[in-house]
Motif scaffolding. Structure first.
Motif, mmCIF file in Angstrom:
data_model
loop_
_atom_site.group_PDB
_atom_site.id
_atom_site.type_symbol
_atom_site.label_atom_id
_atom_site.label_comp_id
_atom_site.label_asym_id
_atom_site.label_seq_id
_atom_site.Cartn_x
_atom_site.Cartn_y
_atom_site.Cartn_z
ATOM 1 N N MET A 551 -47.401 -40.676 -10.254
ATOM 2 C CA MET A 551 -46.414 -39.693 -11.084
ATOM 3 C C MET A 551 -44.616 -40.014 -10.879
ATOM 4 S SD MET A 551 -47.760 -35.866 -9.510
ATOM 5 C CE MET A 551 -46.633 -35.151 -10.340
ATOM 6 N N THR A 552 -44.029 -39.635 -11.445
ATOM 7 C CA THR A 552 -42.690 -40.006 -11.525
ATOM 8 C C THR A 552 -41.947 -40.017 -10.161
ATOM 9 O OG1 THR A 552 -42.484 -39.353 -13.774
ATOM 10 C CG2 THR A 552 -40.348 -39.614 -12.525
ATOM 11 N N PRO A 553 -41.539 -41.184 -9.504
ATOM 12 C CA PRO A 553 -41.397 -40.889 -8.118
ATOM 13 C C PRO A 553 -40.206 -40.056 -7.805
ATOM 14 C CG PRO A 553 -41.486 -43.221 -8.768
ATOM 15 C CD PRO A 553 -41.793 -42.276 -9.979
ATOM 16 N N LEU A 554 -40.043 -39.453 -6.851
ATOM 17 C CA LEU A 554 -38.959 -38.313 -6.497
ATOM 18 C C LEU A 554 -37.581 -39.028 -6.483
ATOM 19 C CD1 LEU A 554 -40.607 -36.740 -3.321
ATOM 20 C CD2 LEU A 554 -40.387 -35.946 -5.287
ATOM 21 N N ILE A 594 -43.524 -50.437 -6.731
ATOM 22 C CA ILE A 594 -44.323 -51.076 -5.663
ATOM 23 C C ILE A 594 -44.008 -50.141 -4.373
ATOM 24 C CG2 ILE A 594 -44.513 -53.100 -4.078
ATOM 25 C CD1 ILE A 594 -45.562 -53.172 -6.976
ATOM 26 N N LYS A 595 -42.682 -49.529 -4.249
ATOM 27 C CA LYS A 595 -42.408 -48.964 -2.792
ATOM 28 C C LYS A 595 -43.268 -47.521 -2.604
ATOM 29 C CE LYS A 595 -37.739 -50.423 -2.722
ATOM 30 N NZ LYS A 595 -35.840 -49.975 -2.857
ATOM 31 N N GLU A 596 -43.399 -47.180 -3.779
ATOM 32 C CA GLU A 596 -44.207 -45.642 -3.698
ATOM 33 C C GLU A 596 -45.925 -46.137 -3.593
ATOM 34 O OE1 GLU A 596 -40.553 -44.360 -4.871
ATOM 35 O OE2 GLU A 596 -41.854 -46.400 -5.788
ATOM 36 N N PHE A 597 -46.132 -47.255 -4.137
ATOM 37 C CA PHE A 597 -47.646 -47.746 -3.870
ATOM 38 C C PHE A 597 -47.696 -48.079 -2.257
ATOM 39 C CE2 PHE A 597 -50.455 -51.484 -3.643
ATOM 40 C CZ PHE A 597 -51.733 -50.780 -3.956
ATOM 41 N N ALA A 598 -46.782 -48.459 -1.616
ATOM 42 C CA ALA A 598 -46.793 -48.651 -0.141
ATOM 43 C C ALA A 598 -46.812 -47.363 0.448
ATOM 44 C CB ALA A 598 -45.680 -49.567 0.401
ATOM 45 N N HIS A 599 -45.999 -46.346 0.252
ATOM 46 C CA HIS A 599 -45.925 -45.357 1.293
ATOM 47 C C HIS A 599 -46.529 -43.952 0.591
ATOM 48 C CE1 HIS A 599 -42.732 -43.773 -1.061
ATOM 49 N NE2 HIS A 599 -42.009 -44.722 -0.779
ATOM 50 N N GLY A 600 -46.880 -43.864 -0.901
ATOM 51 C CA GLY A 600 -47.706 -43.059 -1.310
ATOM 52 C C GLY A 600 -46.869 -41.754 -1.998
ATOM 53 N N ASP A 601 -45.600 -41.788 -1.746
ATOM 54 C CA ASP A 601 -44.679 -40.800 -2.279
ATOM 55 C C ASP A 601 -45.171 -39.354 -2.132
ATOM 56 O OD1 ASP A 601 -42.175 -40.299 -3.518
ATOM 57 O OD2 ASP A 601 -43.085 -40.294 -5.718
ATOM 58 N N PHE A 602 -45.610 -39.123 -0.871
ATOM 59 C CA PHE A 602 -46.024 -37.755 -0.456
ATOM 60 C C PHE A 602 -47.256 -37.435 -1.489
ATOM 61 C CE2 PHE A 602 -41.612 -37.807 0.615
ATOM 62 C CZ PHE A 602 -41.551 -37.362 2.065
ATOM 63 N N SER A 608 -52.880 -45.475 -2.436
ATOM 64 C CA SER A 608 -51.573 -46.206 -1.728
ATOM 65 C C SER A 608 -52.104 -47.171 -0.540
ATOM 66 C CB SER A 608 -50.540 -45.372 -1.217
ATOM 67 O OG SER A 608 -51.325 -44.390 -0.383
ATOM 68 N N ILE A 609 -51.203 -47.884 -0.022
ATOM 69 C CA ILE A 609 -51.440 -48.811 0.999
ATOM 70 C C ILE A 609 -52.011 -48.041 2.193
ATOM 71 C CG2 ILE A 609 -50.626 -50.696 2.611
ATOM 72 C CD1 ILE A 609 -50.889 -51.622 -0.313
ATOM 73 N N GLU A 617 -49.738 -44.465 8.435
ATOM 74 C CA GLU A 617 -48.684 -44.428 7.582
ATOM 75 C C GLU A 617 -48.286 -45.856 7.263
ATOM 76 O OE1 GLU A 617 -45.712 -42.402 9.022
ATOM 77 O OE2 GLU A 617 -46.639 -40.033 9.159
ATOM 78 N N ALA A 618 -47.817 -46.091 6.063
ATOM 79 C CA ALA A 618 -47.448 -47.372 5.549
ATOM 80 C C ALA A 618 -46.034 -47.450 4.749
ATOM 81 C CB ALA A 618 -48.353 -48.207 4.865
#
Length: 636
Positions: A551-554, A594-602, A608-609, A617-618
Motif C-alpha cells: 500500500m502507499t507508504p505513510l 525497500i524501507k517499507e519491505f524491511a519494517h512492514g509499514d504497520f 516484509s522482512i 521486528e526489523a
C-alpha cells in the motif's frame, strides 16, 4: 536582415531622399499604408491617390511651415543662437532625425539602419530647402503647468524616443557596449544569426501622442496629419539588430521565428513614471494604480517571490563558482560565461507600453493637456538599459551520476522555511554546468530517485539535463570531458558523474519507459530485534521471485495516490554481520519501497522482512542502490 553594403546603402539613401522630397512637395489625401511596406510602394500609393479625384482634400503631407517646425525641433538645432528670438529663452525638448522621419511617415524600417550622419545631413538639408524663412509660433511649454518630473535644464535627448535612437546610433555607442557586455556576447557560440526583442518605457506612447497632437493642431499653423508614424518599437529593434551585427559579425534576422537566438533588452525611464501616474486621474484611460500593498508593477517583474526556490539555489551556486574563478584570477574561457543568470532588476514603471498606448490613443487633446504637457517637456535623462536576457532552444546532456553522501538529497529538500540536508545532486551537477554554459536554468530528469540518506553506487543513476538559454552550446567530446571534470571537482566527492553525451529531448521519456520491467539492485544493512539464527539467513536467501503487496507508504501519502501495488522481488541473499545485524542484497522491480519491505509499514507491506523471519521486528539501518539495469546513455 543583413547589413547593408555600400551599393545597398546608396540605394537606401536614394529612396530616403525621394521619400523626403515627396513628403515635402505634396499635399494629398490621407495615405494609410502597412508598416512593412517599402518606400517605393509608399510613394506609388501616394501618387495613385493624388491622381484620383478626392471629394475633400486635407493636409497630409509636410507643409513648408510644418517643415520649419520639424527643423526647429531637431536636436541638431538646439543651440539657442539657431532659434528665432521669441524661442531663445524657452526650455524645450528636441526630436532626433530618426523620430522626425517617423513623424513624416517613413515606413521602410531598413532606412533607419542608415548611419546617423547620413540621415541627419539629408533630412536637415531637405527640410531647410523646404522650410519657410519665418517659423510658425510654437506653443510655449510654460503655457500649461504640468511637469513630467524632469528638471528645467534643457536636454538633447529626443522627447519621442527618450534618447534611445540617439544613443544606439552614436559612432561609439556606450549603450551598445553595455548591451554586448551585459550578455557577454563575445563568449557565446553555436549560432550565426539572431533576433531582437525590446521592451520600452510606457512614456514613449504618451510623448508620441502629445507630439502628434501638437503637430496636427491647426493652432501651430503647421499641421501634419494623415500620417501614421512607424512604431518606435520596430525602429529600435532594427537599429539595435543592425548595430549589434556590425560589432559582432553575426547576422541580424528581423523576425524571431527563424532565429536560433533572441536577445531581449528592456529599457527603463524612471523620470517619466509621474506621467503614467497622472493618466490614472483620467477615467477615460481605464488606467488604475496598483492596489495598496502592491508596490511593484502588475506583471511578472513583481512576482519574484513566486520563483522556483530550486532554480534560485542552483543559480546562486553557479554565480558563486564564477565569482571564485574570477577571484582566483582564472581567465580561462572554460571557467564559465560571466554574469550567469543575472537577477531581474525591478520594472520601475506602473504600466506596460501597449497598455498606455491604447489608453491615450483616443483621448481628446483637451483632456490630455490637463494632465501632461503638449508638446512634451524636455527629457532630463535618457532611457537606460534595465535588463538583458539571452534565449535559445534548450540543449540536453545525458549521463549517469553516483551519490556517495547520506546528507545530500536529489533535489533541494525544503520543508516550510527549513532546508533539509547540505545540498542536492541537482545543485552539485547543475551549478558548474550553468556557470560553464552561461544558461538561465537547468532541469534534472532521472530514472527514479533515491532518498537523501540513500547512496547511489555502482554504474550510477541515468539522468538528462535540460539546459535553457545556453550562451555556450558547442559541446564537443573534449568539452564534455572537461565539463565532467569540472562537476566532479566541484562536488568534492559527494557526487560523481560519468558517460556524458549530448542528448535529445526524446531521450527524457526513455528514462521512465518500461518501468515495470526495469530491475534495481539494492544493498541494505538490516537490524533485527532478536538474535539472528542460521535459519533466519536461510529464510532471507531466496533465489526465486516473490511478489510483495505494498500500500502507499505513510511517508509519501501526501504526494502519492493511495492504492495497493504489487511489486516483484526477483532474488535475495543475506549475510550475517553480528547478533542483530545482517547485510541483505536484493534485486527488485523498479518502484519497490525497500524501507517499507524491511519494517512492514504497520502491516501495509506484506510480506516484509519481519514477517519472513517470524515474530520479530526489523528495520533498515543503511540502504544503497547498487545498480539500475538500464541501457544508458543511449547509443548515437
Amino acid at each position: 536582415m543583413s547589413i547593408a553594403g555600400d551599393d545597398e546603402q546608396q540605394q537606401l539613401l536614394l529612396e530616403l531622399v525621394q521619400h523626403i522630397e515627396r513628403r515635402l512637395a505634396t499635399t494629398t489625401a490621407a495615405t494609410t499604408l502597412p508598416h512593412n511596406a517599402d518606400l517605393n510602394s509608399a510613394d506609388t500609393a501616394m501618387a495613385q491617390q493624388q491622381q484620383q479625384p478626392q471629394p475633400q482634400q486635407q493636409t497630409t503631407g509636410v507643409s513648408p511651415n510644418a517643415a520649419r517646425v520639424l527643423l526647429d525641433w531637431l536636436d541638431q538645432r538646439q543651440d539657442s543662437a539657431d532659434r528665432p528670438p521669441q524661442q531663445q529663452q524657452q526650455q524645450r525638448g528636441s526630436v532626433c532625425s530618426y523620430c522626425a522621419l517617423r513623424c513624416m511617415g517613413a515606413i521602410c524600417s531598413a532606412v533607419y539602419a542608415l548611419p546617423r550622419s547620413v540621415v541627419d545631413g539629408q533630412l536637415v538639408a531637405s527640410l531647410a530647402r523646404h522650410a519657410t524663412t519665418t517659423a510658425p509660433p510654437l506653443e510655449s511649454p510654460s503655457s500649461n503647468n504640468h511637469s513630467n518630473g524632469s528638471s528645467n535644464t534643457s536636454s538633447n535627448a529626443c522627447v519621442l524616443c527618450l534618447g534611445l535612437l540617439q544613443a544606439i546610433s552614436a559612432p561609439a555607442s556606450s549603450l551598445l557596449d553595455q548591451m554586448i557586455d551585459a550578455l557577454d556576447l563575445p563568449a557565446c557560440d553555436g549560432f550565426d544569426n539572431f533576433a531582437v526583442q525590446v521592451q520600452l518605457p510606457p512614456a514613449i506612447a504618451i510623448h508620441q501622442r502629445c507630439f502628434g497632437a501638437y503637430l496636427a493642431d491647426p493652432a501651430t499653423d503647421a499641421p501634419i496629419s494623415g500620417i501614421t508614424p512607424l512604431p518606435l518599437l520596430e525602429v529600435v529593434k532594427t537599429m539595435i539588430g543592425t548595430q549589434l551585427a556590425r560589432r559582432t559579425g553575426l547576422k541580424y534576422t528581423s523576425g524571431t521565428s527563424g532565429a536560433p537566438v533572441v536577445l531581449h533588452y528592456r529599457f527603463d525611464h524612471a523620470e517619466s513614471v509621474e506621467e503614467e501616474r497622472a493618466l490614472t486621474q483620467l477615467p477615460e484611460t481605464g488606467l488604475r494604480l496598483p492596489h495598496a500593498g502592491d508596490t511593484g508593477p502588475r506583471r511578472h517583474f513583481h512576482q519574484q517571490r513566486d520563483r522556483n526556490r530550486a532554480r534560485e539555489l542552483v543559480a546562486n551556486a553557479a554565480a558563486s563558482l564564477v565569482s571564485e574563478n574570477e577571484g582566483e584570477g582564472n581567465n580561462d574561457s572554460d571557467a564559465g560565461v560571466r554574469a550567469v543568470a543575472p537577477p531581474v532588476a525591478p520594472w520601475p514603471h506602473i504600466f506596460e507600453l501597449d497598455v498606455v498606448a491604447r489608453a491615450v490613443a483616443g483621448l481628446p487633446v483637451e483632456k490630455l493637456r490637463k494632465f501632461v504637457a503638449v508638446p512634451p517637456r524636455p527629457v532630463a535623462q535618457p532611457a537606460i538599459l534595465g535588463h538583458s536576457k539571452f534565449t535559445r532552444d534548450p540543449i540536453f546532456i545525458g549521463g549517469r551520476y553516483n551519490k556517495y553522501s547520506r546528507v545530500v538529497s536529489q533535489s533541494p529538500y525544503i520543508v516550510g522555511e527549513e532546508r533539509k540536508g547540505d545540498t542536492s545532486v541537482h545543485e552539485l551537477i547543475a551549478a558548474p554546468m550553468l556557470a560553464y554554459c552561461g544558461a538561465s536554468e537547468i532541469k534534472l530528469s532521472s530514472s527514479g530517485r533515491e532518498d537523501m540518506d540513500v547512496r547511489m553506487l555502482g554504474r550510477g543513476r541515468p539522468f538528462v539535463l535540460e539546459i535553457a538559454d545556453a550562451r555556450r552550446s558547442s559541446l564537443t567530446p573534449d568539452k564534455l570531458a572537461h565539463l565532467q571534470a569540472l562537476v566532479n571537482d566541484a562536488a568534492g566527492g559527494r557526487v560523481h558523474i560519468r558517460d556524458l553525451i549530448v542528448a535529445q529531448r526524446a531521450d527524457i521519456p526513455a528514462l521512465n519507459e518500461g518501468e515495470d520491467d526495469k530491475k534495481k539492485l539494492y544493498g541494505a544493512v538490516i537490524w533485527v530485534s532478536r538474535p539472528i539464527t542460521a535459519e533466519d539467513i536461510a529464510a532471507l536467501t531466496r533465489p526465486e521471485e516473490m511478489v510483495v503487496q505494498q500500500m502507499t507508504p505513510l511517508r509519501v501519502m501526501h504526494r502519492r495516490a493511495i492504492c495497493t501495488r504489487p511489486r516483484s522481488v526477483y532474488w535475495m541473499r543475506a549475510h550475517q554481520i553480528n547478533e542483530h545485524y545482517l547485510l541483505l542484497c536484493l534485486s527488485t522491480q523498479a518502484g519497490t519501497y525497500i524501507k517499507e519491505f524491511a519494517h512492514g509499514d504497520f502491516g501495509r507491506t506484506a510480506p516484509s522482512i519481519g514477517s519472513l523471519l517470524g515474530n520479530c521486528e526489523a528495520d533498515i539501518v543503511q540502504l544503497d542502490v547498487l545498480d539500475i539495469d538500464m541501457p544508458w546513455p543511449p547509443a548515437r
